[in-house]
Design a protein around this motif. Structure first.
Motif, PDB file in Angstrom:
ATOM      1  N   GLY A  39       0.962   3.752  -3.604  1.00 31.20           N
ATOM      2  CA  GLY A  39       0.108   4.951  -3.244  1.00 31.20           C
ATOM      3  C   GLY A  39       0.780   6.204  -3.147  1.00 31.20           C
ATOM      4  N   ASN A  40       1.754   5.956  -1.989  1.00 36.57           N
ATOM      5  CA  ASN A  40       2.618   6.720  -1.443  1.00 36.57           C
ATOM      6  C   ASN A  40       2.061   8.354  -0.960  1.00 36.57           C
ATOM      7  OD1 ASN A  40       5.249   7.383  -0.874  1.00 36.57           O
ATOM      8  ND2 ASN A  40       5.886   8.080  -2.931  1.00 36.57           N
ATOM      9  N   CYS A  41       0.749   8.169  -0.754  1.00 29.87           N
ATOM     10  CA  CYS A  41       0.091   9.371  -0.193  1.00 29.87           C
ATOM     11  C   CYS A  41       0.684  10.201   0.918  1.00 29.87           C
ATOM     12  CB  CYS A  41      -1.553   8.903   0.179  1.00 29.87           C
ATOM     13  SG  CYS A  41      -2.224   8.145  -1.312  1.00 29.87           S
ATOM     14  N   LEU A  42       1.234   9.478   1.672  1.00 29.47           N
ATOM     15  CA  LEU A  42       1.855  10.228   2.852  1.00 29.47           C
ATOM     16  C   LEU A  42       3.217  10.886   2.673  1.00 29.47           C
ATOM     17  CD1 LEU A  42       1.603   7.134   5.421  1.00 29.47           C
ATOM     18  CD2 LEU A  42       0.442   9.275   5.797  1.00 29.47           C
ATOM     19  N   THR A  43       3.683  10.703   1.478  1.00 28.72           N
ATOM     20  CA  THR A  43       5.069  11.697   1.260  1.00 28.72           C
ATOM     21  C   THR A  43       4.344  13.152   1.160  1.00 28.72           C
ATOM     22  OG1 THR A  43       5.770   9.706  -0.188  1.00 28.72           O
ATOM     23  CG2 THR A  43       6.576  12.009  -0.772  1.00 28.72           C
ATOM     24  N   CYS A  44       3.032  13.416   0.735  1.00 30.65           N
ATOM     25  CA  CYS A  44       2.864  14.626   0.427  1.00 30.65           C
ATOM     26  C   CYS A  44       1.667  14.958   1.515  1.00 30.65           C
ATOM     27  CB  CYS A  44       2.368  14.868  -0.868  1.00 30.65           C
ATOM     28  SG  CYS A  44       3.421  14.583  -2.272  1.00 30.65           S
ATOM     29  N   HIS A  45       0.982  14.074   1.760  1.00 28.58           N
ATOM     30  CA  HIS A  45      -0.346  14.345   2.770  1.00 28.58           C
ATOM     31  C   HIS A  45      -0.310  13.853   4.327  1.00 28.58           C
ATOM     32  CE1 HIS A  45      -2.668  15.532  -0.818  1.00 28.58           C
ATOM     33  NE2 HIS A  45      -1.899  14.514  -1.601  1.00 28.58           N
ATOM     34  N   ASP A  46      -0.786  14.537   5.124  1.00 27.30           N
ATOM     35  CA  ASP A  46      -1.207  14.155   6.515  1.00 27.30           C
ATOM     36  C   ASP A  46      -2.509  13.323   6.490  1.00 27.30           C
ATOM     37  OD1 ASP A  46      -1.366  13.856   9.069  1.00 27.30           O
ATOM     38  OD2 ASP A  46      -1.534  15.859   9.697  1.00 27.30           O
ATOM     39  N   ILE A  47      -2.177  12.105   6.848  1.00 24.16           N
ATOM     40  CA  ILE A  47      -3.529  11.080   6.856  1.00 24.16           C
ATOM     41  C   ILE A  47      -3.568  10.579   8.305  1.00 24.16           C
ATOM     42  CG2 ILE A  47      -4.578   9.287   5.908  1.00 24.16           C
ATOM     43  CD1 ILE A  47      -2.880   9.766   3.324  1.00 24.16           C
ATOM     44  N   LYS A  48      -4.721  10.694   8.846  1.00 25.70           N
ATOM     45  CA  LYS A  48      -4.968  10.018  10.168  1.00 25.70           C
ATOM     46  C   LYS A  48      -4.350   8.388  10.150  1.00 25.70           C
ATOM     47  CE  LYS A  48      -8.517   8.936  13.438  1.00 25.70           C
ATOM     48  NZ  LYS A  48      -9.885   8.719  13.816  1.00 25.70           N
ATOM     49  N   GLY A  49      -3.565   8.304  10.992  1.00 26.41           N
ATOM     50  CA  GLY A  49      -3.097   6.951  11.356  1.00 26.41           C
ATOM     51  C   GLY A  49      -1.766   6.590  10.494  1.00 26.41           C
ATOM     52  N   GLY A  50      -1.322   7.590   9.828  1.00 29.40           N
ATOM     53  CA  GLY A  50       0.038   7.432   8.850  1.00 29.40           C
ATOM     54  C   GLY A  50       1.090   8.195   9.794  1.00 29.40           C
ATOM     55  N   THR A  51       2.213   7.431   9.311  1.00 26.65           N
ATOM     56  CA  THR A  51       3.619   8.107  10.236  1.00 26.65           C
ATOM     57  C   THR A  51       4.158   8.643   9.066  1.00 26.65           C
ATOM     58  OG1 THR A  51       4.546   6.224   9.606  1.00 26.65           O
ATOM     59  CG2 THR A  51       3.618   6.277  11.988  1.00 26.65           C
ATOM     60  N   LEU A  52       5.069   9.754   9.570  1.00 30.25           N
ATOM     61  CA  LEU A  52       5.824  10.568   8.761  1.00 30.25           C
ATOM     62  C   LEU A  52       5.239  11.310   7.488  1.00 30.25           C
ATOM     63  CD1 LEU A  52       9.096   8.328   8.939  1.00 30.25           C
ATOM     64  CD2 LEU A  52       8.775  10.431  10.328  1.00 30.25           C
ATOM     65  N   PRO A  53       4.074  11.875   7.747  1.00 27.01           N
ATOM     66  CA  PRO A  53       3.392  12.671   6.770  1.00 27.01           C
ATOM     67  C   PRO A  53       4.367  13.820   6.005  1.00 27.01           C
ATOM     68  CG  PRO A  53       2.378  13.225   8.709  1.00 27.01           C
ATOM     69  CD  PRO A  53       3.602  12.388   9.152  1.00 27.01           C
ATOM     70  N   GLY A  54       3.959  13.850   4.946  1.00 27.54           N
ATOM     71  CA  GLY A  54       4.412  15.220   4.015  1.00 27.54           C
ATOM     72  C   GLY A  54       3.644  16.295   4.303  1.00 27.54           C
TER      73      GLY A  54
END
Length: 113
Positions: A39-54
């Motif tokens: 999915g790679n959503c964190l590359t572009c989006h800040d998501i609760k619980g994710g690290t190194l968001p885009g």
């Protein structure tokens, strides 16, 4: 055991398993959303619980309020260019980066944010 009792027992087991199945789908959706190879959503989006968001895309918060119709969110993941031809978001479904099942799991997760 009477047929009616057997049916009631079967339905009871089915209903009691739904929350666990839903939780499993949400967990799978989160795994896919955070997976840099899927999915790679964190590359572009800040998501609760994710690290190194885009920061290219909007923060993914309050999704169920923003998209009360889950089909609209599914459509965005399938092919965001239909909604916005200038988007940089990949058409995950159209390009078969994600399966329909994977897209639905990600939507289940996003709706918990």
């Amino acid at each position: 055991m009477t047929p009616a009792c057997a049916l009631a027992l079967s339905l009871g087991l089915l209903v009691s398993s739904l929350p666990a199945a839903a939780q499993s789908t949400v967990a799978e959706g989160q795994r896919l959303a955070f997976d840099r190879g899927k999915g790679n959503c964190l590359t572009c989006h800040d998501i609760k619980g994710g690290t190194l968001p885009g920061t290219i895309g909007p923060a993914l918060i309050d999704i169920k309020t923003k998209y009360p119709d889950r089909n609209e969110l599914v459509a965005i993941l399938v092919d965001a260019t239909k909604r916005n031809p200038l988007t940089v978001m990949p058409p995950f479904g159209r390009n078969r980066l994600l399966t329909d099942k994977e897209i639905n799991a990600i939507v289940d997760f996003l709706q918990t944010l």
